[in-house]
Design a protein around this motif. Structure first.
Motif, PDB file in Angstrom:
ATOM      1  N   LEU A   1       9.418  -9.991   1.874  1.00  0.00           N
ATOM      2  CA  LEU A   1       9.580  -8.534   1.810  1.00  0.00           C
ATOM      3  C   LEU A   1       8.550  -7.922   0.864  1.00  0.00           C
ATOM      4  CD1 LEU A   1      13.429  -7.971   1.769  1.00  0.00           C
ATOM      5  CD2 LEU A   1      11.801  -6.959   3.354  1.00  0.00           C
ATOM      6  N   PHE A   2       8.317  -8.618  -0.251  1.00  0.00           N
ATOM      7  CA  PHE A   2       7.300  -8.160  -1.203  1.00  0.00           C
ATOM      8  C   PHE A   2       5.931  -8.081  -0.511  1.00  0.00           C
ATOM      9  CE2 PHE A   2       3.880  -9.427  -4.097  1.00  0.00           C
ATOM     10  CZ  PHE A   2       3.960  -8.417  -5.037  1.00  0.00           C
ATOM     11  N   LEU A   3       5.623  -9.123   0.264  1.00  0.00           N
ATOM     12  CA  LEU A   3       4.344  -9.152   0.988  1.00  0.00           C
ATOM     13  C   LEU A   3       4.221  -7.952   1.922  1.00  0.00           C
ATOM     14  CD1 LEU A   3       1.762 -10.697   1.856  1.00  0.00           C
ATOM     15  CD2 LEU A   3       3.166 -11.882   3.530  1.00  0.00           C
ATOM     16  N   LEU A   4       5.294  -7.691   2.664  1.00  0.00           N
ATOM     17  CA  LEU A   4       5.257  -6.587   3.628  1.00  0.00           C
ATOM     18  C   LEU A   4       5.110  -5.239   2.935  1.00  0.00           C
ATOM     19  CD1 LEU A   4       7.999  -7.493   6.265  1.00  0.00           C
ATOM     20  CD2 LEU A   4       5.551  -7.335   6.628  1.00  0.00           C
ATOM     21  N   SER A   5       5.946  -5.029   1.905  1.00  0.00           N
ATOM     22  CA  SER A   5       5.940  -3.700   1.268  1.00  0.00           C
ATOM     23  C   SER A   5       4.633  -3.455   0.516  1.00  0.00           C
ATOM     24  CB  SER A   5       7.144  -3.545   0.336  1.00  0.00           C
ATOM     25  OG  SER A   5       7.100  -4.553  -0.644  1.00  0.00           O
ATOM     26  N   THR A   6       4.131  -4.462  -0.195  1.00  0.00           N
ATOM     27  CA  THR A   6       2.886  -4.232  -0.952  1.00  0.00           C
ATOM     28  C   THR A   6       1.696  -4.065  -0.005  1.00  0.00           C
ATOM     29  OG1 THR A   6       2.822  -6.603  -1.272  1.00  0.00           O
ATOM     30  CG2 THR A   6       3.405  -5.301  -3.181  1.00  0.00           C
ATOM     31  N   SER A   7       1.694  -4.826   1.097  1.00  0.00           N
ATOM     32  CA  SER A   7       0.593  -4.676   2.055  1.00  0.00           C
ATOM     33  C   SER A   7       0.571  -3.258   2.599  1.00  0.00           C
ATOM     34  CB  SER A   7       0.755  -5.647   3.229  1.00  0.00           C
ATOM     35  OG  SER A   7       0.799  -6.955   2.766  1.00  0.00           O
ATOM     36  N   TRP A   8       1.769  -2.765   2.946  1.00  0.00           N
ATOM     37  CA  TRP A   8       1.858  -1.424   3.513  1.00  0.00           C
ATOM     38  C   TRP A   8       1.417  -0.374   2.495  1.00  0.00           C
ATOM     39  CZ3 TRP A   8       4.668   3.145   2.906  1.00  0.00           C
ATOM     40  CH2 TRP A   8       4.628   4.010   4.000  1.00  0.00           C
ATOM     41  N   ARG A   9       1.891  -0.555   1.262  1.00  0.00           N
ATOM     42  CA  ARG A   9       1.553   0.421   0.211  1.00  0.00           C
ATOM     43  C   ARG A   9       0.045   0.404  -0.078  1.00  0.00           C
ATOM     44  NH1 ARG A   9       3.847  -1.298  -5.029  1.00  0.00           N
ATOM     45  NH2 ARG A   9       1.770  -2.163  -5.259  1.00  0.00           N
ATOM     46  N   ASN A  10      -0.513  -0.799  -0.201  1.00  0.00           N
ATOM     47  CA  ASN A  10      -1.951  -0.897  -0.510  1.00  0.00           C
ATOM     48  C   ASN A  10      -2.816  -0.309   0.596  1.00  0.00           C
ATOM     49  OD1 ASN A  10      -1.267  -2.102  -2.855  1.00  0.00           O
ATOM     50  ND2 ASN A  10      -1.752  -4.186  -2.208  1.00  0.00           N
ATOM     51  N   ARG A  11      -2.374  -0.538   1.845  1.00  0.00           N
ATOM     52  CA  ARG A  11      -3.133   0.008   2.972  1.00  0.00           C
ATOM     53  C   ARG A  11      -3.134   1.536   2.897  1.00  0.00           C
ATOM     54  NH1 ARG A  11      -0.466  -2.160   7.478  1.00  0.00           N
ATOM     55  NH2 ARG A  11      -1.262  -4.172   6.832  1.00  0.00           N
TER      56      ARG A  11
END
Lengths: 587, 248
Positions: free
Chosen positions: A6-16
Motif C-alpha cells: 500500500l505504501f508503494l502504491l500511495s507514494t508512487s501515486w503521490r510522487n507522480r
C-alpha cells in the motif's frame, strides 16, 4: 506485507502527481495543461454552460421518462455489449495468465518473500486506482445529466468495470488451468463458440417464429425503423434470460432512484464476491508469463516514449518491400521506400490499384442497382466527409516522417545528403499514403454521388471534380505535412518523442495547440491556390471552355501548391540542418 | 585522414570541448580516452557531422566538414556504442537502403562477403528485433563499411560483444587501418585500446591533456611511473583522485 505494498502504491501515486505539478513551471506544460483542462471542461460541462435545447443530451442511457420496456431494452443492449466483451475474453487470448507488473515491481516483488495471493491482491488493489478514475471520467462524460444522482452513475460504472476486470482475470486463470490439463486453445475456442452457435441458433429460430420480420433494406429510412425489431428480439423471449447475469451488472447504472439502485446492487456485489473468490483461490502459476508480459509492456512504453508508433505489434513480421530499390538514383526515394515499409501495410502499387478497382465496382453497382440506390446515396456523403477529414486530420495520424524518425536523427545526420533531400524523403511516405487513401475515396465518391442534396451531378461534372481532387491531393498533403514536421524540428520537446513524454491534460493540450496551428497554416497556404483556381476557372468559363474549366483550374492550383510544397521542403530541410541532436529533446 | 583545428563545442555556458586540435593519418588508429564527461562522445559527434561545432575546423580526407559536408560525409563512417537500426527493416533491407543513400552501385558484391565475414549472412531476412546485440552491432558495421570509408569513428565498439566478438572487432579495426583508413576509437577499456591503437589522445573536461603515440606518452611519464601501462598513465595524466590500488 500489504502495508508495504500500500505504501508503494500511495507514494508512487503521490510522487507522480507532484512531478506533474512541478513540471507546470515550464511554459510548454503550463500552456498544454490550460488548453487541455479547458478542452476537458468543455467536453464535460458544455451541456450545462450552453443549456439550450441543442446542447441537451438526448440519447441518455436512462432518461427520467423511460418506460419499463425502454429501460429493459437499454439494459439488454448494455448486457449484450458486456456479453461480447466477456466472449472475446474467452475466445481470443491464446497466452497463459499473466498479471502485468512494471519491470521494477517484477524486480522487487517476485524475488521477495511475497506470496502469490498477496501479489494478486496487490494487482487487484492497483487496478482499483484505474477503475475509480475511469468510473469518474465516464460519469462526467456520459452520465451527468440523465436523471438519477451522480453517485449512482459513478458507482454503476464502478460495478461494471470491477466485475469485468475480475471476470477477465478469472477467465485468464481458467484458460491457463485448461492449458495445463491438456485442453488446447483451439479446443477451448471450439467449445465456447460451439455453445454460442447453439444458443444463437435457438434464438434465431425463436425470433423467426415469433417476431415479425424487419423491414426490407430499401425501406429502411432511419435507425428507429430497426429499433422495434431489436427491441422485440432483445427484450422478450430467451435472450432476456440468457443475458440475465450481464443485465444484473448493468442494472445499478440504469437505476433512477437510490432505492432502485440499492435493490439492484446486491446481485452484482454477490457476483463480484464470487469472482473475487474465484480469482483468489485459483492457484495458477502466472509469474513466468507475467515477467514476459511486463518486459513487453516496458519495451512498448519505452518505444512509445522514444517516438515509435508501433513498438511491438507487427515488428516481428517482416514486410515486403513496396518496390525494388535500386542502389543508384535519388536518395529521397530510399526514404520513401523505407518509410513505406515502416507503415507496415501492403503499400504496393498493385494493392492500391486493386483497392480502387474494388471501390469503383462496388460503388458503381451500389449506385446503379435500384435495390441499393438508397444505400449508395447514404454512402456518398459519408465518403465526402471522410475525404475532407483525411486532408485535415490525416497528417496527424500518418506519421512515417520526422515525427517517427526523430530518435534516429543522429543517424540521418551522418548521411552524405543535402538536408532538403532528407526532408523530401521523409515527407514522401506519409504524402503517398494519404494520397492513395484520398484517391480511393475520390473514386468512391465519383460513383456514389449522382446528386449532392437537391443538385444533380452529371457524370462529366463528377469526373471533373474527381480529376481536380486527384491533381490537388498530393500537393495539398505535402504542404500539410510541412507543418507538423517543421514543428517537430523546431519544438522537439513539445512532441511526444522524448523519454518520459507527457501524458494527461498537458499532452492533450499540446496536441490541441498543434492541431489548431496546423489548421491555421493550412488555410493560409490554401489562399493563393484558391485565388489562382478562381482566376483560371472564371477565365475559362468566360471564354466558354466549360468542360475543362475545373480540371485546368485544378492543375493551376496544384502548381501553386507544388511551389508552396517546394518552399516547405526547403524550410524543413533548413530546420533539419539546424536541428541540434544534442539539444534537449526531453521535457 | 582527419584534421582537427581548434574544435570547440559549447552548450550555452557549458564548455563540452575546448580548442581541441589533432590529426590522424591514414593507417593510424587513435584512442580517444578520458573520464566520464570529458567530451569524448561530443568530439566524435562533431567529427561525424552529427552536431555542429561552435568553433573550429574539421577536415575529413581534405574536405571541410563545415563547408563541404556532403563530400566529407561520403568518406566517413560512425559506429555508436548502441547499434542504431531501423526496427522495421531487415538486414538485407538495411543494406539496400544504405547502398542507395551512399550510391553504392555494386553493393551486393560488397555486401555478401561482408556479411560472410561478419557471420550474419544467414540472417539476411531478419529484423533487428530478432538479432542479438552482437549481431546488431555486426549489421551496423556491415552498413557502415559498405561504401568503403576512409575515415572511421568508433564509440565504445566493444560494448556488449562476447570474447570472440571482441577478438574479431580488434582484428577488423587493425585490418581497416592496414588498408589505409584513419580510425578514431573512444573507449574506457584501456587495456584493449593498448592492443589496437597506435596513438592516444587523453581528454579531461573538454580539454586535451596529452596526445601522441603510445610510446611517446609512456616515455613522457616514464620518470614518474617507470614502465607503466596505459591505465596507470591515464590515472596519472587525468589526476583521478582515489584510483584504487592495483591488487597484485
Amino acid at each position: 506485507m500489504m502495508g508495504a505494498l500500500l505504501f508503494l502504491l500511495s507514494t508512487s501515486w503521490r510522487n507522480r502527481l507532484v512531478m506533474r505539478v512541478r513540471r507546470l513551471k515550464q511554459p510548454k506544460y503550463l500552456i498544454g495543461a490550460i488548453v487541455g483542462l479547458l478542452y476537458f471542461l468543455y467536453v464535460c460541462f458544455a451541456r450545462f454552460l450552453f443549456s439550450s435545447h441543442s446542447f441537451r443530451y438526448r440519447g441518455g442511457m436512462a432518461g427520467a421518462g423511460d418506460s419499463p420496456e425502454n429501460l429493459l431494452f437499454k439494459e439488454s443492449v448494455g448486457a449484450l455489449i458486456l456479453f461480447f466483451i466477456v466472449l472475446l475474453g474467452w475466445v481470443v487470448p491464446h497466452e497463459r495468465a499473466a498479471l502485468v507488473f512494471t519491470e521494477a515491481e517484477v524486480a522487487f516483488l517476485f524475488p521477495a518473500p511475497v506470496s502469490r495471493k498477496t501479489l494478486i491482491h496487490f494487482k487487484l488493489l492497483k487496478s482499483q486506482f484505474a477503475i475509480l478514475f475511469t468510473s469518474l471520467l465516464f460519469t462526467l462524460i456520459f452520465g451527468w445529466s440523465r436523471g438519477g444522482a451522480v453517485w449512482i452513475r459513478a458507482l454503476g460504472w464502478w460495478v461494471i468495470f470491477s466485475t469485468l476486470n475480475l471476470h477477465l482475470l478469472a477467465a485468464s486463470f481458467a484458460r491457463t488451468m485448461l492449458l495445463d490439463r491438456g485442453i488446447s486453445n483451439w479446443k477451448r475456442r471450439a467449445l465456447v463458440l460451439g455453445i454460442v452457435i447453439v444458443l444463437a441458433t435457438g434464438i434465431a429460430i425463436w425470433t423467426w417464429r415469433t417476431v415479425p420480420p424487419p423491414p426490407p433494406v430499401e425501406e429502411i429510412t432511419s435507425l428507429s425503423d430497426m429499433k422495434y425489431y431489436a427491441e422485440k428480439v432483445l427484450s422478450s423471449g430467451p435472450l432476456v434470460w440468457l443475458l440475465y447475469p450481464f443485465r444484473v451488472v448493468v442494472r445499478p447504472y440504469l437505476a433512477r432512484t437510490a432505492t432502485a439502485f440499492l435493490l439492484g446492487l446486491w446481485p452484482p456485489l454477490l457476483f463480484l464476491g464470487l469472482h473475487y473468490l474465484w480469482v483468489a483461490r485459483s492457484d495458477v502459476a502466472f509469474e513466468e508469463a507475467s515477467v514476459e508480459a511486463s518486459r513487453k509492456v516496458a519495451e512498448k512504453v519505452a518505444a512509445i516514449r522514444a517516438g515509435k508508433q508501433h513498438p511491438l505489434s507487427g515488428l516481428k513480421k517482416r514486410k515486403r518491400s513496396p518496390f525494388n530499390l535500386q542502389p543508384t538514383g535519388s536518395p529521397a526515394v530510399a526514404f520513401l521506400w523505407k518509410n513505406l515499409i515502416s507503415a507496415r501495410s501492403g503499400f504496393t502499387l498493385r494493392f492500391w490499384l486493386l483497392l480502387i478497382w474494388i471501390a469503383v465496382v462496388v460503388g458503381w453497382s451500389a449506385a446503379a442497382s435500384a435495390r441499393t440506390a438508397g444505400l449508395a446515396a447514404m454512402l456518398g456523403p459519408v465518403v465526402m466527409a471522410f475525404l475532407a477529414l483525411s486532408f485535415f486530420m490525416g497528417p496527424q495520424f500518418v506519421r512515417q516522417d520526422f515525427r517517427q524518425e526523430l530518435p534516429m536523427a543522429d543517424v540521418l545526420k551522418t548521411y552524405p545528403l543535402p538536408a532538403w533531400q532528407v526532408a523530401l524523403g521523409e515527407l514522401l511516405a506519409p504524402a503517398a499514403i494519404l494520397t492513395a487513401v484520398q484517391w480511393l475515396l475520390i473514386a468512391l465518391a465519383t460513383v456514389t454521388l449522382p446528386q449532392f442534396g437537391p443538385q444533380k451531378l452529371p457524370l462529366d461534372l463528377r469526373l471533373g471534380f474527381a480529376f481536380a481532387g486527384v491533381a490537388l491531393a498530393p500537393m495539398l498533403n505535402l504542404v500539410s505535412l510541412v507543418i507538423p514536421n517543421s514543428a517537430v524540428l523546431l519544438f522537439p520537446g513539445w512532441f511526444q518523442t522524448g523519454r518520459d513524454a507527457p501524458q494527461g491534460f498537458e499532452a492533450t493540450g499540446q496536441r490541441a495547440v498543434f492541431a489548431v496551428g496546423q489548421l491555421v497554416v493550412l488555410i493560409l497556404a490554401l489562399i493563393p491556390a484558391a485565388v489562382v483556381f478562381a482566376i483560371v476557372f472564371y477565365a475559362l468559363v468566360y471564354v466558354n471552355v466549360l468542360s475543362l474549366s475545373i480540371p485546368l483550374a485544378a492543375i493551376a492550383a496544384a502548381l501553386v501548391l507544388a511551389v508552396e510544397a517546394g518552399f516547405g521542403v526547403a524550410l524543413v530541410g533548413k530546420l533539419f540542418k539546424r536541428f541540434d541532436v544534442s539539444s534537449e529533446t526531453t521535457p | 585522414m582527419i584534421e582537427v583545428e581548434g574544435l570547440t563545442k559549447l552548450y550555452q555556458e557549458f564548455v563540452a570541448v575546448s580548442e581541441l586540435s589533432f590529426g590522424v593519418q591514414p593507417g593510424q588508429v587513435m584512442g580517444l580516452v578520458g573520464p566520464n564527461g570529458a567530451g569524448k562522445t561530443t568530439t566524435l559527434r562533431c567529427l561525424a557531422g552529427i552536431i555542429p561545432p561552435t568553433r573550429g575546423i574539421i577536415r575529413i580526407s581534405g574536405h571541410d566538414l563545415g563547408s563541404d559536408a556532403i563530400a566529407a560525409k561520403k568518406e566517413l563512417a560512425f559506429f555508436t556504442d548502441e547499434p542504431r537500426l531501423f526496427d522495421y527493416l531487415t538486414v538485407e533491407q538495411h543494406l539496400a537502403f544504405t547502398a542507395r543513400i551512399y550510391q553504392v552501385a555494386n553493393y551486393q558484391q560488397i555486401a555478401h562477403p561482408l556479411l560472410e565475414e561478419l557471420e550474419i549472412a544467414d540472417k539476411a531476412d531478419k529484423l533487428p528485433g530478432e538479432l542479438s546485440r552482437g549481431m546488431k552491432q555486426k549489421l551496423v558495421i556491415a552498413c557502415g563499411l559498405l561504401h568503403s570509408p576512409k575515415v572511421i569513428f568508433f564509440d565504445e565498439p566493444l560494448t556488449g560483444l562476447d570474447p570472440m566478438g571482441i577478438r574479431r572487432m580488434k582484428d577488423s579495426i587493425l585490418r581497416r587501418a592496414r588498408a589505409g583508413a584513419a580510425i578514431v576509437i573512444s573507449s574506457h577499456l584501456l587495456h584493449l585500446l593498448e592492443e589496437v591503437c597506435s596513438h592516444v589522445l587523453i581528454l579531461k573536461n573538454g580539454r586535451k591533456i596529452i596526445d601522441g603515440t603510445l610510446a611517446e606518452i609512456r616515455q613522457k611519464y616514464s620518470e614518474q611511473l617507470g614502465n607503466a601501462n596505459l591505465e596507470e598513465v591515464f590515472f596519472h595524466a587525468t589526476g583521478e583522485a582515489g584510483a584504487p590500488p592495483r591488487i597484485s
